[in-house]
Design an enzyme around this catalytic site. Structure first.
Site, mmCIF file in Angstrom:
data_model
loop_
_atom_site.group_PDB
_atom_site.id
_atom_site.type_symbol
_atom_site.label_atom_id
_atom_site.label_comp_id
_atom_site.label_asym_id
_atom_site.label_seq_id
_atom_site.Cartn_x
_atom_site.Cartn_y
_atom_site.Cartn_z
ATOM 1 N N ASP A 1 -10.182 43.892 8.110
ATOM 2 C CA ASP A 1 -9.080 42.984 7.794
ATOM 3 C C ASP A 1 -9.473 41.536 8.029
ATOM 4 O O ASP A 1 -10.263 41.221 8.896
ATOM 5 C CB ASP A 1 -7.847 43.314 8.645
ATOM 6 C CG ASP A 1 -7.093 44.510 8.085
ATOM 7 O OD1 ASP A 1 -7.570 45.084 7.091
ATOM 8 O OD2 ASP A 1 -6.050 44.859 8.649
ATOM 9 N N GLU B 1 23.920 36.279 19.441
ATOM 10 C CA GLU B 1 23.172 35.168 20.053
ATOM 11 C C GLU B 1 22.033 35.641 20.955
ATOM 12 O O GLU B 1 21.160 34.873 21.329
ATOM 13 C CB GLU B 1 24.115 34.258 20.847
ATOM 14 C CG GLU B 1 24.960 33.339 19.987
ATOM 15 C CD GLU B 1 24.151 32.549 18.958
ATOM 16 O OE1 GLU B 1 23.268 31.781 19.368
ATOM 17 O OE2 GLU B 1 24.409 32.723 17.750
ATOM 18 N N ARG C 1 -1.263 50.519 11.530
ATOM 19 C CA ARG C 1 -2.529 50.299 10.796
ATOM 20 C C ARG C 1 -3.758 50.534 11.651
ATOM 21 O O ARG C 1 -4.842 50.768 11.137
ATOM 22 C CB ARG C 1 -2.597 48.860 10.284
ATOM 23 C CG ARG C 1 -1.562 48.476 9.266
ATOM 24 C CD ARG C 1 -1.679 46.999 8.928
ATOM 25 N NE ARG C 1 -3.009 46.658 8.449
ATOM 26 C CZ ARG C 1 -3.460 46.957 7.248
ATOM 27 N NH1 ARG C 1 -2.675 47.573 6.397
ATOM 28 N NH2 ARG C 1 -4.685 46.636 6.889
ATOM 29 N N PRO D 1 13.178 35.250 19.993
ATOM 30 C CA PRO D 1 12.619 33.924 19.680
ATOM 31 C C PRO D 1 12.027 33.248 20.923
ATOM 32 O O PRO D 1 11.238 32.320 20.796
ATOM 33 C CB PRO D 1 13.820 33.125 19.159
ATOM 34 C CG PRO D 1 14.869 34.131 18.818
ATOM 35 C CD PRO D 1 14.621 35.315 19.702
HETATM 36 C C1 9D3 Z 1 20.904 30.550 15.235
HETATM 37 C C2 9D3 Z 1 20.986 31.207 16.560
HETATM 38 N N1 9D3 Z 1 20.155 30.491 17.527
HETATM 39 C C3 9D3 Z 1 20.975 29.530 18.263
HETATM 40 C C4 9D3 Z 1 20.199 28.403 18.803
HETATM 41 C C5 9D3 Z 1 19.493 31.410 18.468
HETATM 42 C C6 9D3 Z 1 19.030 32.696 17.903
HETATM 43 C C7 9D3 Z 1 19.572 33.874 18.350
HETATM 44 C C8 9D3 Z 1 19.143 35.088 17.836
HETATM 45 C C9 9D3 Z 1 18.043 32.747 16.919
HETATM 46 C C10 9D3 Z 1 17.622 33.953 16.401
HETATM 47 C C11 9D3 Z 1 18.160 35.138 16.860
HETATM 48 C C12 9D3 Z 1 17.701 36.440 16.312
HETATM 49 N N2 9D3 Z 1 16.245 36.509 16.248
HETATM 50 C C13 9D3 Z 1 15.541 37.531 16.725
HETATM 51 O O1 9D3 Z 1 16.120 38.470 17.230
HETATM 52 C C14 9D3 Z 1 14.095 37.462 16.690
HETATM 53 C C15 9D3 Z 1 13.207 36.505 16.115
HETATM 54 C C16 9D3 Z 1 13.437 35.300 15.377
HETATM 55 O O2 9D3 Z 1 14.570 34.876 15.086
HETATM 56 N N3 9D3 Z 1 12.347 34.591 14.977
HETATM 57 C C17 9D3 Z 1 11.070 34.978 15.227
HETATM 58 N N4 9D3 Z 1 10.808 36.074 15.905
HETATM 59 C C18 9D3 Z 1 11.877 36.829 16.333
HETATM 60 S S1 9D3 Z 1 11.741 38.231 17.217
HETATM 61 C C19 9D3 Z 1 13.377 38.468 17.309
#
Ligand code: 9D3
Length: 269
Positions: free
Chosen positions: A186, A133, A171, A102
């Site tokens: 696309d 986390e 793709r 994220p």
């Molecule tokens: C609810 C947990 N959050 C605490 C503030 C942090 C968090 C940790 C781990 C939020 C998401 C994740 C797991 N997400 C991914 O591994 C992830 C992801 C995503 O959640 N949203 C958009 N792209 C991606 S790429 C990997």
């Protein structure tokens, strides 16, 4: 021909606690066909296989406290190293480690095209998938080249993001789409949203098909589709129009759309 000379093969490795999830792209659809045709490869590496304890645990509580668990650096480092040497053995000239997270830059078409180009030139891709986390920051500093996100919403882990990226890349491999329209056609390539589509029956639940699509007039059809694309893009994704140069025809069509809207606002019909 040696593996290293084989043209255009995309070599992926995934570091994941859930290798079975990747059946979603190895076992169905276009990606499965392309895999069977030898256009790409995937090897999964489970950090549990590199855990240094009998329980095979690979996570621990965060220093400083707080909720959840953090993936430990050590087993992940071993899994990434194993994946890299395996990619090299399979003929990859170099490899790049992407951590789906994220905190990454949001993926877009330009990024997909840049990665596809590098992979065509023989760069293997290691996709590091986090759970819990997240992963120990020291692993990211030492082993990760780039962080990529899918956008501002919460997933349970990196696997689905890794598969979305892989699908977008696969793709782009020449021949992967078979008889279907080429990837170059696309919608995002043109920078506009797609036009509406219709197929048989001509009337569905009392609702007809736009007359122009039944006319056989290909110039009119092309112009109608462009008009629909512009209208929808302006309505739903104005950000796309702001970041894109318009052709003379598109500028004129947009001006016509704008004139229609102004008339309606004045109460003329
Ligand atoms: C609810 C947990 N959050 C605490 C503030 C942090 C968090 C940790 C781990 C939020 C998401 C994740 C797991 N997400 C991914 O591994 C992830 C992801 C995503 O959640 N949203 C958009 N792209 C991606 S790429 C990997």
């Amino acid at each position: 021909m040696s593996e290293a000379e084989k043209p255009g093969v995309f070599r992926f490795a995934a570091v994941t606690l859930f290798p079975e999830m990747f059946a979603a792209i190895t076992d169905a659809g276009i990606s499965r066909k392309a895999l069977e045709a030898g256009l790409w490869s995937l090897t999964c590496w489970n950090p549990r296989d590199f855990a240094g304890n009998p329980a095979r645990s690979v996570d621990d509580r965060p220093y400083g406290g707080g909720p959840g668990m953090v993936m430990q650096a050590e087993p992940l480092m071993h899994a990434v190293e194993a994946s890299k040497s395996s990619l090299a053995d399979a003929g990859a000239a170099t490899s790049r480690v992407i951590y789906l997270s994220p905190q990454g830059k949001v993926l877009n078409h330009a990024k997909v095209m840049a990665l596809a180009k590098a992979m065509s030139a023989g760069q293997g891709l290691v996709l590091l998938c986090g759970r819990y986390e997240g992963v120990d920051e020291r692993l990211i500093e030492r082993a990760v080249d780039e962080e990529i996100s899918l956008g501002d919403f919460v997933l349970s882990g990196g696997e689905l993001a890794a598969m979305a990226l892989m699908d977008a890349l696969i793709r782009q491999i020449p021949g992967a789409l078979g008889d279907m329209a080429s990837a170059a056609e696309d919608s995002f390539v043109a920078g506009l949203l797609d036009c509406p589509h219709y197929t048989r029956p001509e009337i569905f639940q009392g609702c007809g098909t736009p007359e122009v699509l039944l006319s056989g007039d290909h110039a009119r059809i092309r112009r109608w589709r462009l008009l629909m694309s512009l209208t929808r893009t302006r309505e739903r994704r104005p950000d796309l129009l702001r970041n894109r140069a318009l052709s003379a025809e598109e500028t004129q069509l947009l001006a016509e759309i704008q004139a229609e809207i102004s008339k309606e606002q004045c109460g003329e019909h």
